[in-house]
Design a protein around this motif. Structure first.
Motif, short mmCIF file in Angstrom:
data_model
loop_
_atom_site.label_atom_id
_atom_site.label_comp_id
_atom_site.label_asym_id
_atom_site.label_seq_id
_atom_site.Cartn_x
_atom_site.Cartn_y
_atom_site.Cartn_z
N SER A 290 -2.35 -12.37 10.75
CA SER A 290 -1.15 -12.29 10.67
C SER A 290 -0.74 -10.77 11.56
O SER A 290 0.64 -10.58 11.54
CB SER A 290 -0.90 -11.86 9.09
OG SER A 290 0.54 -11.36 8.49
N LYS A 291 -1.52 -9.93 11.56
CA LYS A 291 -1.74 -8.89 11.73
C LYS A 291 -1.01 -8.72 13.83
O LYS A 291 -0.19 -8.07 14.11
CB LYS A 291 -2.95 -7.79 11.64
CG LYS A 291 -2.95 -6.32 12.71
CD LYS A 291 -3.41 -5.37 12.07
CE LYS A 291 -3.65 -4.30 13.07
NZ LYS A 291 -4.84 -3.15 12.39
N ALA B 167 -3.06 -11.84 1.00
CA ALA B 167 -4.04 -11.58 3.05
C ALA B 167 -2.76 -11.69 3.89
O ALA B 167 -2.99 -10.15 5.00
CB ALA B 167 -4.63 -12.51 3.38
N ILE B 168 -1.97 -12.44 3.97
CA ILE B 168 -0.97 -11.99 4.70
C ILE B 168 0.48 -10.92 4.75
O ILE B 168 0.65 -10.10 5.45
CB ILE B 168 0.23 -13.48 4.76
CG1 ILE B 168 -0.53 -14.93 5.67
CG2 ILE B 168 1.57 -13.62 5.70
CD1 ILE B 168 0.29 -15.81 4.60
N ALA B 169 0.60 -10.60 3.37
CA ALA B 169 0.86 -9.03 3.53
C ALA B 169 0.21 -8.21 4.08
O ALA B 169 0.86 -7.56 4.48
CB ALA B 169 1.84 -9.39 2.13
N ARG C 69 1.17 -4.62 3.85
CA ARG C 69 2.39 -4.34 3.06
C ARG C 69 1.32 -4.77 1.74
O ARG C 69 0.87 -5.74 2.18
CB ARG C 69 3.47 -4.89 2.84
CG ARG C 69 4.59 -4.34 3.30
CD ARG C 69 6.21 -4.61 3.23
NE ARG C 69 7.37 -4.39 3.79
CZ ARG C 69 7.12 -2.81 3.68
NH1 ARG C 69 7.43 -2.43 2.68
NH2 ARG C 69 8.11 -2.69 4.20
N SER C 70 1.84 -4.95 1.07
CA SER C 70 0.38 -5.41 -0.37
C SER C 70 1.36 -6.42 -1.53
O SER C 70 2.70 -6.96 -0.40
CB SER C 70 0.86 -4.35 -2.22
OG SER C 70 2.17 -4.25 -2.80
N LEU D 47 1.04 -0.09 2.19
CA LEU D 47 0.06 0.11 1.74
C LEU D 47 -0.68 1.25 2.68
O LEU D 47 -0.30 1.88 3.79
CB LEU D 47 -1.16 -1.45 2.82
CG LEU D 47 -0.74 -2.15 1.57
CD1 LEU D 47 -1.57 -3.01 1.95
CD2 LEU D 47 -1.23 -2.15 -0.04
N ASP D 48 -1.56 2.25 2.31
CA ASP D 48 -1.72 3.12 2.44
C ASP D 48 -3.05 3.62 3.17
O ASP D 48 -4.39 2.25 2.49
CB ASP D 48 -1.65 5.29 1.77
CG ASP D 48 -0.44 5.55 0.98
OD1 ASP D 48 0.57 5.25 1.82
OD2 ASP D 48 -0.08 5.19 -0.70
#
Length: 305
Positions: free
Chosen positions: A72-73, A105-107, A112-113, A119-120
């Motif tokens: 995804s990334k 996992a895709i997000a 992002r969550s 996400l930090d």
């Protein structure tokens, strides 16, 4: 045979060679039943088998979430435009990975969550008995919650937060899956020699094969994604992982000799690996006098998610 009376309770008289026995007591003797076993041994076995099955399921889900997040990334969140993501999604669904886990996992690959929150990134450092350095990479939508949970896990392993980054070096690492040999005359297996020139041109600093025959490419942190895409697309290689990792410096590695310390360490790594926000765990542990089986347990438990 005859009956005698002692108050209100009759006695059964047997032949004269045997003493008289209370008829009521004799009746109780015939009706008595030995107590059943509690069955705790069977239950212990069931619990052990269930724990082993759950551990295996967690490892399998970690494998899928890691690859789904990676693809995804690298290539985008839409499986229609991302063949690598579409393939791993199909395999994950067949393996029974929950839909919520897949979506998360895709997000995560998009930073992002599953609820859409940004996400930090967080780096958690610690020292664990008997002085093993640990670095934990975290992506979370709640830094406070993650820090609290990680502190609990580290303290259970007799560890404490401490600066450890100076014991490691920051490097980029891309792992391409080993290609199966082919019988086609016009197609040959992609190996180190075939990709070396292109990898160096793309920014690679070193190449090697791991124990499973996968191709490992080392590079500067800023060149990691570029090398992964360039080599993967040109040679049709499937990326198993693409990370910026903390590699322990050779002169700082520590051996664990105590079996109790080793068991505590493996348990800690297992808890960290299954914690949802943890992306990778790095340590400076050295094999030392460990058996191959013990070292394999360390490598498996320490594996990045």
């Amino acid at each position: 045979m005859s009956f005698l009376s002692r108050g209100s309770r009759p006695l059964l008289r047997l032949p004269s060679s045997k003493p008289a026995i209370c008829a009521e007591c004799r009746r109780r003797t015939f009706l008595s039943i030995a107590p059943f076993q509690s069955g705790h041994n069977k239950w212990s076995k069931i619990k052990h088998e269930k724990a082993a099955a759950d551990a295996k399921k967690n490892v399998q889900r970690s494998f899928f979430t890691k690859h789904i997040t990676l693809y995804s990334k690298l290539y985008g969140a839409n499986p229609d435009d991302n063949p690598a993501l579409a393939t791993i999604l199909a395999t994950a669904k067949k393996a029974g990975v929950p839909k919520t886990t897949i979506e998360a996992a895709i997000a995560r690959g998009q930073g992002r969550s599953s609820e859409g929150a940004v996400l930090d990134n967080l780096t958690f450092e610690a020292i664990v008995a008997p002085s093993v350095a640990v670095i934990i990479e975290v992506e979370t939508d709640s830094k406070l919650r993650a820090l609290q949970d990680l502190n609990v896990i580290i303290k259970r392993a007799k560890g404490a937060t401490s600066t450890t980054k100076f014991l490691f070096s920051r490097v980029g690492r891309v792992v391409f899956e080993k290609e199966e040999s082919t019988t086609s005359e016009d197609q040959e297996v992609v190996d180190l020699d075939r990709i070396m020139d292109d990898a160096i041109e793309a920014g690679a600093e070193d190449l090697e094969n791991d124990d499973e025959g996968n191709i490992v490419v080392w590079t500067q942190p800023t060149q990691t994604t570029q090398v992964c895409r360039a080599i993967g697309e040109k040679f049709g290689l499937r990326a198993q992982s693409s990370d910026i990792v903390w590699a322990p410096n050779e002169d700082t590695k520590v051996a664990v000799d105590s079996s109790q310390d080793l068991n505590n360490f493996i348990e800690m790594l297992t808890h960290l690996r299954t914690y949802p926000d943890v992306q990778a765990v790095y340590t400076n542990i050295d094999k030392g006098d460990m058996t191959d089986e013990e070292w394999e347990s360390i490598v498996e438990a320490q594996g990045a998610k």
